[in-house]
Write a protein that holds these residues in place. Structure first.
Motif, PDB file in Angstrom:
ATOM      1  N   MET A  78       0.824  -1.192   0.000  1.00 14.03           N
ATOM      2  CA  MET A  78       0.000   0.000   0.000  1.00 14.03           C
ATOM      3  C   MET A  78       0.877   1.268   0.000  1.00 14.03           C
ATOM      4  SD  MET A  78      -3.111  -1.149  -0.137  1.00 14.03           S
ATOM      5  CE  MET A  78      -2.380  -2.290  -1.318  1.00 14.03           C
ATOM      6  N   SER A  79       0.256   2.414  -0.183  1.00 13.18           N
ATOM      7  CA  SER A  79       0.991   3.667  -0.331  1.00 13.18           C
ATOM      8  C   SER A  79       1.810   4.028   0.900  1.00 13.18           C
ATOM      9  CB  SER A  79       0.022   4.810  -0.656  1.00 13.18           C
ATOM     10  OG  SER A  79      -0.956   4.944   0.367  1.00 13.18           O
ATOM     11  N   ASP A  80       1.427   3.503   2.065  1.00 10.58           N
ATOM     12  CA  ASP A  80       2.184   3.786   3.289  1.00 10.58           C
ATOM     13  C   ASP A  80       3.217   2.711   3.595  1.00 10.58           C
ATOM     14  OD1 ASP A  80       0.491   1.761   3.997  1.00 10.58           O
ATOM     15  OD2 ASP A  80      -0.353   2.752   5.753  1.00 10.58           O
ATOM     16  N   LEU A 146      -8.721   0.839   5.829  1.00 10.70           N
ATOM     17  CA  LEU A 146      -9.393  -0.153   4.990  1.00 10.70           C
ATOM     18  C   LEU A 146      -9.958   0.475   3.723  1.00 10.70           C
ATOM     19  CD1 LEU A 146      -8.955  -1.990   7.438  1.00 10.70           C
ATOM     20  CD2 LEU A 146     -11.321  -2.764   7.205  1.00 10.70           C
ATOM     21  N   ILE A 147     -10.523   1.657   3.861  1.00 10.59           N
ATOM     22  CA  ILE A 147     -11.086   2.329   2.688  1.00 10.59           C
ATOM     23  C   ILE A 147      -9.972   2.756   1.734  1.00 10.59           C
ATOM     24  CG2 ILE A 147     -12.322   4.390   1.924  1.00 10.59           C
ATOM     25  CD1 ILE A 147     -14.035   4.103   4.487  1.00 10.59           C
ATOM     26  N   SER A 148      -8.895   3.308   2.282  1.00  6.55           N
ATOM     27  CA  SER A 148      -7.765   3.706   1.441  1.00  6.55           C
ATOM     28  C   SER A 148      -7.198   2.510   0.686  1.00  6.55           C
ATOM     29  CB  SER A 148      -6.673   4.353   2.309  1.00  6.55           C
ATOM     30  OG  SER A 148      -5.523   4.636   1.540  1.00  6.55           O
ATOM     31  N   ASP A 149      -7.042   1.385   1.385  1.00  3.26           N
ATOM     32  CA  ASP A 149      -6.536   0.175   0.732  1.00  3.26           C
ATOM     33  C   ASP A 149      -7.482  -0.274  -0.374  1.00  3.26           C
ATOM     34  OD1 ASP A 149      -4.450   0.252   2.554  1.00  3.26           O
ATOM     35  OD2 ASP A 149      -5.312  -1.301   3.858  1.00  3.26           O
ATOM     36  N   ILE A 151      -9.540   1.505  -2.194  1.00  2.00           N
ATOM     37  CA  ILE A 151      -9.448   2.401  -3.352  1.00  2.00           C
ATOM     38  C   ILE A 151      -8.198   2.084  -4.162  1.00  2.00           C
ATOM     39  CG2 ILE A 151      -9.092   4.799  -4.036  1.00  2.00           C
ATOM     40  CD1 ILE A 151     -10.865   5.559  -1.607  1.00  2.00           C
ATOM     41  N   GLN A 152      -7.089   1.834  -3.484  1.00  2.00           N
ATOM     42  CA  GLN A 152      -5.847   1.509  -4.201  1.00  2.00           C
ATOM     43  C   GLN A 152      -5.978   0.209  -4.980  1.00  2.00           C
ATOM     44  OE1 GLN A 152      -2.089   2.203  -1.889  1.00  2.00           O
ATOM     45  NE2 GLN A 152      -3.492   2.948  -0.305  1.00  2.00           N
ATOM     46  N   MET A 153      -6.661  -0.782  -4.406  1.00  2.00           N
ATOM     47  CA  MET A 153      -6.846  -2.050  -5.118  1.00  2.00           C
ATOM     48  C   MET A 153      -7.782  -1.866  -6.311  1.00  2.00           C
ATOM     49  SD  MET A 153      -7.120  -4.635  -1.899  1.00  2.00           S
ATOM     50  CE  MET A 153      -6.071  -4.320  -0.496  1.00  2.00           C
ATOM     51  N   TYR A 154      -8.810  -1.053  -6.116  1.00  2.00           N
ATOM     52  CA  TYR A 154      -9.702  -0.778  -7.245  1.00  2.00           C
ATOM     53  C   TYR A 154      -8.921  -0.125  -8.379  1.00  2.00           C
ATOM     54  CZ  TYR A 154     -13.473   0.939 -10.125  1.00  2.00           C
ATOM     55  OH  TYR A 154     -14.293   1.179 -11.194  1.00  2.00           O
ATOM     56  N   ASP A 155      -8.117   0.863  -8.037  1.00  2.00           N
ATOM     57  CA  ASP A 155      -7.357   1.578  -9.061  1.00  2.00           C
ATOM     58  C   ASP A 155      -6.386   0.652  -9.777  1.00  2.00           C
ATOM     59  OD1 ASP A 155      -8.705   3.879  -8.450  1.00  2.00           O
ATOM     60  OD2 ASP A 155      -7.101   4.741  -7.220  1.00  2.00           O
ATOM     61  N   ALA A 178     -17.847   2.878   0.243  1.00  2.00           N
ATOM     62  CA  ALA A 178     -16.940   4.024   0.206  1.00  2.00           C
ATOM     63  C   ALA A 178     -16.147   4.048  -1.097  1.00  2.00           C
ATOM     64  CB  ALA A 178     -15.996   3.978   1.405  1.00  2.00           C
ATOM     65  N   VAL A 179     -15.720   2.880  -1.566  1.00  2.00           N
ATOM     66  CA  VAL A 179     -15.006   2.811  -2.841  1.00  2.00           C
ATOM     67  C   VAL A 179     -15.934   3.184  -3.989  1.00  2.00           C
ATOM     68  CG1 VAL A 179     -13.777   1.290  -4.446  1.00  2.00           C
ATOM     69  CG2 VAL A 179     -13.367   1.096  -1.978  1.00  2.00           C
TER      70      VAL A 179
END
Length: 288
Positions: A78-80, A146-149, A151-155, A178-179
């Motif tokens: 993930m981004s972090d 969880l939401i950030s993760d 969105i990254q997987m969707y992208d 949320a996604v």
């Protein structure tokens, strides 16, 4: 010494006033004790709220050991910098969608093998992450993470050209919604036994606690569903005791014409797939 009639006559009888004074005194002593107990319960719930909401359990099995030989275990950074484990499989054909599957609050991905087998048997692709802090994944779970993760997987799937079906199960319905709000080009949003908010469920279970003030991760799907333009299917069992039916009905009403709700007679929180959930999902996709 045996009391005489004279001493009995001089003994002051207990009046209703004195009895009230005794009761009042006992209550005055009891109130601070109850206050301490209540404060202790509130403190316990606040300190332990993460473990009450997120319940990872067991060891993550190898997919081929539970009938998912066509699924690959992948590591996603993930981004972090946190690394998550996910189960992945490509669609059988180029025009078949991929299901981005967000699981419920308990256990691990292996507990959802039957659902994933149905998805793959339909020719759909699959990407199912194990949340942060759950078996196979690093980090600590939280609503924001969880939401950030998600969105990254969707992208990632979107960059690969996949048509994405967002599927959320129980806790995962909040992540999927949320996604969907932020990624309106998703093909379909499927909500399996959703809630209006985790804090709403907690308030119903513990009406004597100030849960709205205590909970950090409130997962308020009710605040997002009205902004979702992705076609939405809501599935809820009439006998769901974990998340009562009125939650799904409320979300359907809030979403207007975007969502269609399917109430499963006698369905519970965990058996909606055995009542035809996946058949209905496939029928709702024009390409299928």
């Amino acid at each position: 010494m045996v009391p005489t009639d004279h001493t009995r006559a001089n003994a002051a009888p207990e009046t209703s006033h004195s009895r009230f004074a005794h009761v009042k005194g006992a209550l005055i002593l009891l109130v601070p004790v109850l206050a301490v107990i209540y404060a202790g319960i509130v403190g316990y719930m606040y300190v332990n709220q993460q473990s009450l909401l997120f319940k990872p359990d067991g060891e993550l099995p190898a997919p081929n050991s539970i009938g998912l030989a066509d699924v690959e275990t992948v590591s996603l950074t993930m981004s972090d910098g946190v690394r998550l484990t996910a189960w992945s499989a490509p669609p059988a054909t180029d025009d078949a969608p991929t299901v981005l599957f967000f699981h419920g609050q308990s256990g691990n991905l292996g507990d959802r093998a039957d659902r994933m087998r149905e998805i793959l048997n339909s020719g759909f692709g699959l990407l199912a992450p194990s949340y942060r802090g759950y078996p196979g994944s690093e980090g600590e779970p939280s609503e924001m993470a969880l939401i950030s993760d998600g969105i990254q997987m969707y992208d990632q799937l979107d960059r690969q050209g996949a048509d994405v079906v967002l599927h959320g199960q129980s806790l995962g319905t909040a992540v999927a919604t949320a996604v969907a709000e932020l990624r309106p080009n998703a093909q379909l949003l499927v909500l399996e036994a959703p809630f209006t908010a985790t804090v709403d469920v907690a308030a119903e279970r513990y009406p004597w606690l100030p849960v709205h003030a205590l909970m950090r991760d409130q997962f308020a799907t009710r605040d997002l569903i009205g902004n979702v333009t992705v076609p939405t299917l809501i599935f809820h069992g009439s006998k769901d005791e974990t998340v009562p039916l009125h939650h799904g009905e409320a979300l359907a009403a809030m979403s207007g014409d975007t969502a269609q709700i399917y109430v499963i007679p006698d369905g519970t929180h965990k058996d909606l797939w055995s009542h035809g959930l996946w058949d209905q999902v496939q029928q709702s996709l024009p390409a299928n």
